[in-house]
Enzyme design. Structure first.
Site, PDB file in Angstrom:
ATOM      1  CG  HIS A  54      -2.214   1.401   1.014  1.00  0.00           C
ATOM      2  ND1 HIS A  54      -3.389   1.254   0.168  1.00  0.00           N
ATOM      3  CD2 HIS A  54      -2.173   2.355   1.865  1.00  0.00           C
ATOM      4  CE1 HIS A  54      -3.557   2.177   0.311  1.00  0.00           C
ATOM      5  NE2 HIS A  54      -3.038   3.044   1.608  1.00  0.00           N
ATOM      6  CD  GLU A 235      -6.967   5.250   7.585  1.00  0.00           C
ATOM      7  OE1 GLU A 235      -7.192   5.745   6.330  1.00  0.00           O
ATOM      8  OE2 GLU A 235      -5.845   5.860   7.722  1.00  0.00           O
ATOM      9  CG  HIS A 269      -5.982   2.048   6.981  1.00  0.00           C
ATOM     10  ND1 HIS A 269      -4.507   1.899   7.559  1.00  0.00           N
ATOM     11  CD2 HIS A 269      -6.512   2.959   5.911  1.00  0.00           C
ATOM     12  CE1 HIS A 269      -4.529   2.302   6.329  1.00  0.00           C
ATOM     13  NE2 HIS A 269      -5.224   3.183   5.362  1.00  0.00           N
ATOM     14  CG  ASP A 320      -1.516   4.232   4.278  1.00  0.00           C
ATOM     15  OD1 ASP A 320      -1.598   5.490   3.185  1.00  0.00           O
ATOM     16  OD2 ASP A 320      -2.060   4.471   5.480  1.00  0.00           O
TER      17      ASP A 320
HETATM   18 ZN   LIG Z   1      -4.120   4.535   1.833  1.00  0.00          ZN
END
Ligand SMILES: [Zn+2]
Length: 455
Positions: A54, A235, A269, A320
């Protein structure tokens, strides 16, 4: 043909000491043997290259600069961070994106990642108009990965709505596909973009449950595709509340009740779950992508990993927002979050595996590969590309280590200086901490950041 002789290579069954890997001209492993003639000696232990499941490359430009918190302001949270991120997203040109992504991917390689899933939603120009090449930015991301020497799974996102029941906001204008038909055109152009680099392939997805109408969400998922599906989900607590008020269900519950979630799905997440949702994901065979350094940095919460894995749940890791780039740090933060909340130490184990380091590598590798559409489960095997991260066998702890404790020593006690090098398709991309194109890539990155004035 090239031959590398390592102090050890990690296989699914454990270490093979003094192993030689021969690689053909296409970068594929042609043999694993004990031969010692005409080989390049490598004083290190080779693990399969890490899979970064990710990434939002453009966010690397703001890594570490959102840490000044206004005095007297009650909460500086995910949502205020997101405003800063939107501002950044509005400023970048294709050249800027490529320069930032190339630097990021080179740094990923230095830390041992050999493939990244780029969760890509910055599709249009600064005014929100599609580029002449619909996948202009996708092509730049592929080019960045190629220059940095790592592999990429480009995952262009369907991003249609501004939030649950909300039209897109002006500051989201670069992300939007109005219809599934528009998104399909973007996917086709993205497929074309990946065709320019043999280390690239394609995934698809929806940015989040709030980013599409429920009808279009269901329709997109019903049209069965064979490429991996990625989505951000559950998330933030506010996202759960908004979902309950708009869809009358929690996000994961809604997913489980309305679409066919399976092994092809990668839920990013999935932080806030109730018991039925944890069971529902595990039973569906869907995977979760955990991004512990970003989730910690943004104050998201802690994923209920222990319960999830007790039901056979599968997970991978991602970086991320790129506040952290060390895969072993991701694994440690993930494990320590569980230890701190459960007051136990055996949080990275299951009924088949009692060594935490072995367990962590197995989960993150095999599920990470799946997030890229790669179903090979053998760490190193004849016919597969030779992608590896090599840890220095001469560091004090490794030099004095028994074979049984090697892997957990690397996972739990290493820092990034232990990385002797990273290989992709049988070639050193990073050696002795140096990326082969470091100076050029860094110079371009610095010029870009100075121009953007974001740091
Ligand atoms: Zn993300």
């Amino acid at each position: 043909m090239k031959k590398y002789r390592f102090k050890g290579i990690l296989q699914n069954e454990g270490w093979i000491e003094n192993a030689t890997i021969s690689v053909d001209d296409a970068g594929l492993i042609s043999s694993i043997s004990s031969e010692s003639q005409n080989v390049e000696q490598v004083a290190g232990y080779a693990l399969p290259g890490f899979q970064n499941a990710h990434s939002h490359a453009f966010q690397y430009a703001m890594a570490g600069i959102a840490e000044r918190h206004q005095a007297g302001k009650e909460a500086d949270d995910f949502w205020s961070w997101r405003e800063a991120m939107y501002q950044l997203a509005l400023t970048m040109s294709p050249d800027d994106l490529e320069a930032v992504a190339t630097m990021l991917y080179a740094e990923m390689a230095r830390h041992g990642y050999t493939q990244v899933a780029e969760f890509h939603y910055l599709h249009h120009d600064i005014d929100g108009k599609p580029y002449a090449n619909l996948a202009e930015h996708g092509e730049r991301l592929v080019s960045a990965a190629q220059k940095a020497g790592i592999k990429i799974t480009l995952v262009p996102m369907f991003y249609q709505r501004g939030g649950f029941g909300l039209d897109p906001q002006p500051r989201q204008r670069r992300f939007i596909s109005k219809t599934i038909e528009d998104y399909d055109k973007l996917l086709t152009a993205s497929k074309q973009a990946t065709s320019h680099y043999s280390g690239a392939n394609l995934g698809y997805g929806v940015h989040s449950l709030r980013a599409a109408t429920p009808d279009d969400f269901v329709r997109l998922l019903e049209e069965k595709r064979t490429i991996p599906f990625h989505i951000h989900i559950a998330e933030q607590l506010k996202e759960i509340e908004d979902s309950i008020s708009y869809l009358k269900k929690r996000p994961v519950q809604w997913l489980l009740d309305n679409v066919n979630i399976d092994d092809n799905c990668h839920l990013v997440h999935a932080t806030h779950l109730i018991e039925e949702e944890i069971k529902g994901i595990a039973n569906s065979g869907a995977n979760v992508v955990l991004c512990p350094s970003t989730e910690g940095n943004l104050g998201d919460g802690i994923f209920p990993l222990k319960q999830f894995q007790s039901l056979g749940g599968k997970w991978s890791i991602g970086t991320d927002s790129h506040i952290g780039l060390n895969p072993l740090e991701e694994l440690r933060i993930l494990d320590y979050g569980q230890r701190l909340t459960s007051h136990n130490r055996n949080t990275f184990t299951d009924k088949n595996e009692n060594d935490s380091g072995t367990y962590a590598i197995k989960q993150s590798q095999i599920t990470g590969r799946k997030a890229m559409g790669n179903t090979n489960i053998k760490y190193f095997a004849v016919g597969q590309p030779f992608d590896a991260v090599v840890y220095d066998a001469n560091t004090a702890l490794l030099a004095a280590c028994s074979i049984d404790n090697l892997l957990s020593t690397i996972v739990y006690a290493s820092d990034s200086t232990w990385v002797l090098g990273t290989m992709v398709d049988g070639k050193w991309v990073v050696k002795d901490q140096n990326h082969s194109q470091k100076e050029k890539i860094t110079l371009k990155f610095k010029e870009t950041i100075q121009k953007l004035k974001v740091r």
